[in-house]
Structures are given as structure tokens and as C-alpha cells.
Design a protein around this motif. Sequence first.
Motif, mmCIF file in Angstrom:
data_model
loop_
_atom_site.group_PDB
_atom_site.id
_atom_site.type_symbol
_atom_site.label_atom_id
_atom_site.label_comp_id
_atom_site.label_asym_id
_atom_site.label_seq_id
_atom_site.Cartn_x
_atom_site.Cartn_y
_atom_site.Cartn_z
ATOM 1 N N SER A 111 0.814 -1.220 0.000
ATOM 2 C CA SER A 111 0.000 0.000 0.000
ATOM 3 C C SER A 111 0.845 1.267 0.000
ATOM 4 O O SER A 111 0.333 2.347 -0.267
ATOM 5 C CB SER A 111 -0.922 0.020 1.216
ATOM 6 O OG SER A 111 -0.171 0.190 2.411
ATOM 7 N N ARG A 112 2.144 1.106 0.344
ATOM 8 C CA ARG A 112 3.057 2.238 0.496
ATOM 9 C C ARG A 112 2.518 3.248 1.517
ATOM 10 O O ARG A 112 2.706 4.445 1.395
ATOM 11 C CB ARG A 112 3.346 2.914 -0.836
ATOM 12 C CG ARG A 112 4.030 1.969 -1.815
ATOM 13 C CD ARG A 112 4.678 2.695 -2.965
ATOM 14 N NE ARG A 112 5.407 1.777 -3.807
ATOM 15 C CZ ARG A 112 6.667 1.380 -3.595
ATOM 16 N NH1 ARG A 112 7.319 1.820 -2.558
ATOM 17 N NH2 ARG A 112 7.250 0.541 -4.409
ATOM 18 N N GLY A 113 1.843 2.697 2.532
ATOM 19 C CA GLY A 113 1.284 3.542 3.582
ATOM 20 C C GLY A 113 1.109 2.747 4.865
ATOM 21 O O GLY A 113 1.401 1.552 4.935
ATOM 22 N N THR A 114 0.625 3.427 5.872
ATOM 23 C CA THR A 114 0.377 2.809 7.174
ATOM 24 C C THR A 114 -0.651 1.689 7.031
ATOM 25 O O THR A 114 -1.625 1.819 6.297
ATOM 26 C CB THR A 114 -0.119 3.879 8.165
ATOM 27 O OG1 THR A 114 0.898 4.862 8.306
ATOM 28 C CG2 THR A 114 -0.467 3.288 9.517
ATOM 29 N N GLU B 67 4.094 7.715 12.665
ATOM 30 C CA GLU B 67 4.232 8.419 11.386
ATOM 31 C C GLU B 67 5.115 9.655 11.523
ATOM 32 O O GLU B 67 5.876 9.985 10.610
ATOM 33 C CB GLU B 67 2.856 8.794 10.838
ATOM 34 C CG GLU B 67 2.049 7.596 10.391
ATOM 35 C CD GLU B 67 0.617 7.905 9.993
ATOM 36 O OE1 GLU B 67 0.025 7.075 9.292
ATOM 37 O OE2 GLU B 67 0.083 8.961 10.403
#
Length: 159
Positions: A78-81, A140
Amino acid sequence: MVNFTDSLRELKTILDRQELRAAVIFLNELTPHRFTSLYRFDEDILHNLCFFDRENPMQELTPDIPVMASYCVFVRSSRGTFTTPDSLQDDRVHGHPKWQEVQSYCGVPLLDEDGKMFGTICHFDFRPIAISDANVALMEAIAPLIRRITSGTTKSVPK
């Protein structure tokens, strides 16, 4: 409850001293999760950079594992949290090799100076655990700070 401002200030101080393990331990103290770790992607292998297990605090690293055998694969994809407070109730992870064993996970991508993902910082546990927005926000916020002291050990994920 995590005090975001105070916790971020303390983490910055710890990281300014180049104390990566101390930062991981501090992060772990802010969550009910048993484990907190930093991982680096190396093609299809996940290398551990730093690890803390509150039930076995002397263990500093874990063995390399295939990326696909870790929930870090969801961060990479997802290239995210990515979070799952209860894997047994989460269709997104159903069938994953660890979905019955690792029941709670919160992972944040680590990016290099060019903005390419090279790894993750994550909390995880063998039991379901609610994941607070404050803990996610703190992870983050410190992810860019971690890059500074892991720069010699990073390798970006191919696009």
C-alpha cells in the motif's frame, strides 16, 4: 493515553543521541503491544534492524524472514500505514501466513531521502489489541527521524 507532543519531543531527543534501540523501547512503552520493531526490505527478505520484546527485553534482533510472511508486506504493497487490531476479524489479512498467530499489527513505512520506502516501523502482538490514533500519528511523525540514523543500512523498495 499518549501525549503526542511530549512523546515526540522525547523521541527526538533519543534519536538525536543516535539511540535507535532506546527509541524503539520508548515507543513500545507507549503501546500495549508486546513487540516493537524496525525492518528493512531487501528484495523479498525482511531484515530486522532493531527489535524489542517486553517479555524478553534482552533479545535485540529477529531472524530474517520472507516479506510475504510478515504483515510488513501490507505496508509495502500500500506504500502507507497498515493496521489490524484483530486479524481474526479482518478479511484483508485472512489467509496470510501469520493471520492466526500475529493478531494485532500497526506498521508505518520508512522512507529514504528520495522518498522511496526502505522498511517499516511496527508494533505487533499475538493477541488482538486496539490501536490508538495517537500511537499511529506518533509512529508516522518519527518515521522521517529514524531515516537519519539508519541511512547506512537502508535499501529502497523497487518501484
